[in-house]
Design a protein around this motif. Structure first.
Motif, PDB file in Angstrom:
ATOM      1  N   PHE A 167      -5.012  31.391 -32.009  1.00 57.34           N
ATOM      2  CA  PHE A 167      -5.620  32.658 -32.436  1.00 57.34           C
ATOM      3  C   PHE A 167      -4.614  33.507 -33.206  1.00 57.34           C
ATOM      4  O   PHE A 167      -4.935  34.094 -34.264  1.00 57.34           O
ATOM      5  CB  PHE A 167      -6.132  33.406 -31.201  1.00 57.34           C
ATOM      6  N   LYS A 168      -3.378  33.569 -32.718  1.00 59.07           N
ATOM      7  CA  LYS A 168      -2.342  34.375 -33.385  1.00 59.07           C
ATOM      8  C   LYS A 168      -1.994  33.796 -34.757  1.00 59.07           C
ATOM      9  O   LYS A 168      -1.856  34.542 -35.740  1.00 59.07           O
ATOM     10  CB  LYS A 168      -1.092  34.454 -32.520  1.00 59.07           C
TER      11      LYS A 168
ATOM     12  N   ASN B 290      -4.731  34.548 -37.201  1.00 58.37           N
ATOM     13  CA  ASN B 290      -4.638  35.957 -37.620  1.00 58.37           C
ATOM     14  C   ASN B 290      -3.539  36.176 -38.645  1.00 58.37           C
ATOM     15  O   ASN B 290      -3.687  36.988 -39.575  1.00 58.37           O
ATOM     16  CB  ASN B 290      -4.400  36.850 -36.402  1.00 58.37           C
TER      17      ASN B 290
ATOM     18  N   ALA C 129     -10.767  40.310 -27.787  1.00 57.24           N
ATOM     19  CA  ALA C 129      -9.774  40.596 -28.825  1.00 57.24           C
ATOM     20  C   ALA C 129     -10.283  40.172 -30.198  1.00 57.24           C
ATOM     21  O   ALA C 129     -10.126  40.903 -31.190  1.00 57.24           O
ATOM     22  CB  ALA C 129      -8.464  39.882 -28.500  1.00 57.24           C
TER      23      ALA C 129
ATOM     24  N   LEU D 249      -9.760  36.721 -24.862  1.00 60.18           N
ATOM     25  CA  LEU D 249      -9.664  36.263 -26.246  1.00 60.18           C
ATOM     26  C   LEU D 249     -10.920  36.643 -27.035  1.00 60.18           C
ATOM     27  O   LEU D 249     -10.830  37.093 -28.193  1.00 60.18           O
ATOM     28  CB  LEU D 249      -9.465  34.749 -26.277  1.00 60.18           C
TER      29      LEU D 249
ATOM     30  N   ILE E  83       0.846  37.738 -25.083  1.00 60.53           N
ATOM     31  CA  ILE E  83      -0.090  37.063 -24.182  1.00 60.53           C
ATOM     32  C   ILE E  83       0.148  35.550 -24.207  1.00 60.53           C
ATOM     33  O   ILE E  83       0.053  34.870 -23.182  1.00 60.53           O
ATOM     34  CB  ILE E  83      -1.540  37.407 -24.566  1.00 60.53           C
TER      35      ILE E  83
ATOM     36  N   ASN F 224      -8.798  34.294 -19.420  1.00 58.00           N
ATOM     37  CA  ASN F 224      -8.150  34.277 -20.733  1.00 58.00           C
ATOM     38  C   ASN F 224      -9.164  34.207 -21.866  1.00 58.00           C
ATOM     39  O   ASN F 224      -9.017  34.891 -22.885  1.00 58.00           O
ATOM     40  CB  ASN F 224      -7.182  33.094 -20.822  1.00 58.00           C
TER      41      ASN F 224
ATOM     42  N   TRP G 285      -4.521  30.854 -27.322  1.00 53.20           N
ATOM     43  CA  TRP G 285      -4.071  32.176 -27.789  1.00 53.20           C
ATOM     44  C   TRP G 285      -3.093  32.042 -28.961  1.00 53.20           C
ATOM     45  O   TRP G 285      -3.105  32.848 -29.904  1.00 53.20           O
ATOM     46  CB  TRP G 285      -3.396  32.933 -26.649  1.00 53.20           C
TER      47      TRP G 285
ATOM     48  N   SER H 238      -1.056  39.659 -29.180  1.00 50.89           N
ATOM     49  CA  SER H 238      -1.454  38.291 -28.841  1.00 50.89           C
ATOM     50  C   SER H 238      -0.241  37.393 -28.619  1.00 50.89           C
ATOM     51  O   SER H 238      -0.276  36.467 -27.801  1.00 50.89           O
ATOM     52  CB  SER H 238      -2.344  37.713 -29.942  1.00 50.89           C
TER      53      SER H 238
ATOM     54  N   GLY I  85      -5.197  43.188 -27.081  1.00 53.16           N
ATOM     55  CA  GLY I  85      -5.106  41.737 -27.126  1.00 53.16           C
ATOM     56  C   GLY I  85      -4.861  41.218 -28.532  1.00 53.16           C
ATOM     57  O   GLY I  85      -4.118  40.247 -28.722  1.00 53.16           O
ATOM     58  N   ALA I  86      -5.487  41.877 -29.528  1.00 52.37           N
ATOM     59  CA  ALA I  86      -5.284  41.454 -30.916  1.00 52.37           C
ATOM     60  C   ALA I  86      -3.876  41.807 -31.404  1.00 52.37           C
ATOM     61  O   ALA I  86      -3.230  41.012 -32.096  1.00 52.37           O
ATOM     62  CB  ALA I  86      -6.335  42.107 -31.811  1.00 52.37           C
TER      63      ALA I  86
END
Length: 502
Positions: free
Chosen positions: A182-183, A186, A103, A100, A118, A96, A179, A115, A111-112
């Motif tokens: 991360f989302k 973003n 991405a 990540l 995921i 993972n 993850w 996300s 992946g980006a």
């Protein structure tokens, strides 16, 4: 508590932990073969079909010596620490994090862009690994297809994989949290095209799943069970609700037109919708089997409560019980003579508020999940012959295997077992387990515990066993596991660091 260990945090009751009366191991200056009469020596594989001896023999007690510290190589300690659980965790988490990193650096556009899918895919797998229905299905498939005939290394691998599925659970859960972070980050980087509602729900969802994940860390889980349960379960449920809202908001908002697309057909075409649906089903399914059932509680001593339920069970199962339908569930090993028996039993060592209440105010009914979950003992059918060694209340997780199979040898080390655990448990043992495959060691009557590895090695050799299953307190489990690894004896012990009640 009698026999409390200084410097070792006392653990909550668990089905695979023999935590009652955790006395330190002591040496035993004796020999299992010479102290048992000829009829007591466990038969080898050539004699496995011979008639069992029914005459009870007397075992002569020997004066124990002070425990001798055994140096264990660092290689053995490393192998015990880096077990299959940690290997699964390392693999899933590493894969993972590599994804990540790709991405985030722009080398993996999928992946980006997806996300969110995921995130919920990771949570989906994590929850699936703890689902009782899925677990029972896996054990059933393995036990049906691979019983006894494949090479021993393969069967040992099957047991190890099934016992350590929690490593995938932990790896995917932690990865999903990262993850999700991360989302959310973003989304905040695209403030100009992201709706405020999506931003807010992203933060709330992230906080909920973080609290749920942090509450499951071993230190919290083992030392503050109620804190773990309330936060991991109820904040986890809140996290599921927030995930649904976050997914629906994110999938229905069009950042290009800055409008909401309320077409349900478009929503169900998104991956994260179906992953979230899977999460919901896997979480809800075990709760469909919750029932309030009548129980009878026997109190043979102030240390133990024997809980009797109706109907028999297959060996190697564990059950959760509670005084309420959704709060404070505790897991215990199940003792049953057979699937067709009239009753099955649980042994609750009196150590916490819940078990103490069973003695002080015995209930007439308890809540339980009718669908029980499988423990490591359930894979005993994979092996031709084995040894089940336990201490104290660990007999609750160990006994059914030896009751239901004539090819398993029982070693039970404890203090005044018959007096402490009463006639019900003693009666089951003496009714179904002959002296040729039974060693009961009363540490109080004999002045201490035996040299556990000495008797285990001799029983393993003379019984012609393939594997050893261990249920003991933290110190006992560690020492026996280390001794078995050193002697080249395949073994599986209690997962003290990773036990999970939910």
């Amino acid at each position: 508590m009698s026999g409390e260990l200084k410097g070792i945090p006392q653990q909550p009751m668990d089905p695979e932990k023999g935590t009652l009366d955790p006395l330190p191991l002591q040496s035993w200056d004796g020999d299992l073969k010479t102290q048992l009469k000829a009829g007591d020596i466990p038969p080898g594989s050539k004699e496995k079909d011979a008639a069992v001896t029914t005459t009870t023999k007397e075992v002569v007690a020997a004066k124990p010596k002070p425990p001798a510290k055994r140096k264990v190589s660092r290689w053995i300690l490393w192998n015990l620490w880096f077990n299959t659980y940690r290997k699964f965790f390392t693999f899933t988490f590493s894969i993972n994090m590599i994804g990540l990193g790709l991405a985030a650096s722009g080398h993996w556009p999928y992946g980006a862009k997806y996300s969110g899918a995921i995130v919920v895919a990771n949570f989906n797998v994590a929850i699936l690994m703890r689902n009782e229905v899925f677990g029972r299905l896996l054990y059933l498939i393995v036990n049906t297809l691979f019983a006894k005939w494949p090479p021993l290394w393969f069967r040992l691998g099957c047991t190890s994989v099934l016992q350590h599925l929690g490593g995938i659970h932990s790896g995917c859960a932690l990865s999903g949290v990262i993850w999700l972070l991360f989302k959310v980050v973003n989304n905040f980087r695209k403030l100009d095209i992201t709706h405020d509602a999506v931003l807010v729900m992203g933060v709330v969802t992230n906080l909920a799943v973080m609290i749920s994940a942090l509450s499951a860390f071993p230190w919290v889980r083992n030392t503050h069970h109620n804190v773990f349960e309330r936060h991991h379960r109820f904040v986890g449920w809140l996290g599921l609700i927030c995930t649904w809202i976050f997914v629906i908001l994110g999938d229905t908002y069009d950042p290009i037109t800055r409008s909401w697309n309320l077409n349900g057909v478009a929503l169900v075409h998104h991956q994260d919708f179906w992953f979230t649906m899977g999460m919901t089903v896997f979480i809800a399914l075990p709760w469909c089997f919750v029932r309030e059932v009548p129980v009878d509680i026997e109190l043979p001593s102030p240390k133990v409560a024997i809980i009797r339920f109706k109907r028999g069970m297959q060996q190697g199962l564990l059950g959760r019980i509670s005084r309420s339908s959704i709060m404070e569930y505790h897991a215990f090993g199940i003792i049953s003579e057979s699937r067709h028996a009239k009753y099955h039993y649980m042994i609750a060592g009196v150590q916490g508020d819940f078990t103490r209440s069973l003695v002080q105010n015995p209930p007439k009914t308890l809540w339980t999940r009718e669908l029980k979950f499988a423990g490591v003992s359930n894979t005993s059918t994979l092996y031709k012959r084995g040894i089940r060694i336990c201490t104290g209340t660990g007999i609750g997780a160990a006994l059914s295997t030896c009751l239901q199979s004539p090819y398993w040898y029982l070693i039970w080390i404890g203090s005044e077992q018959e007096k402490t655990f009463g006639p019900t448990i003693s009666g089951l043992i003496h009714k179904h387990i002959g002296p040729e495959r039974l060693l009961l060691w009363d540490s109080k009557a004999r002045g201490g515990r035996p040299d556990t590895m000495k008797i285990l090695k001799e029983a393993y050799a003379s019984w012609d066993a393939e594997v050893v299953f261990i249920t003991s307190n933290y110190i006992g489990n560690s020492e026996i596991m280390q001794g078995c690894k050193e002697a080249g004896i395949p073994c599986f012990g209690t997962l003290w660091d990773f036990m999970n009640d939910d």
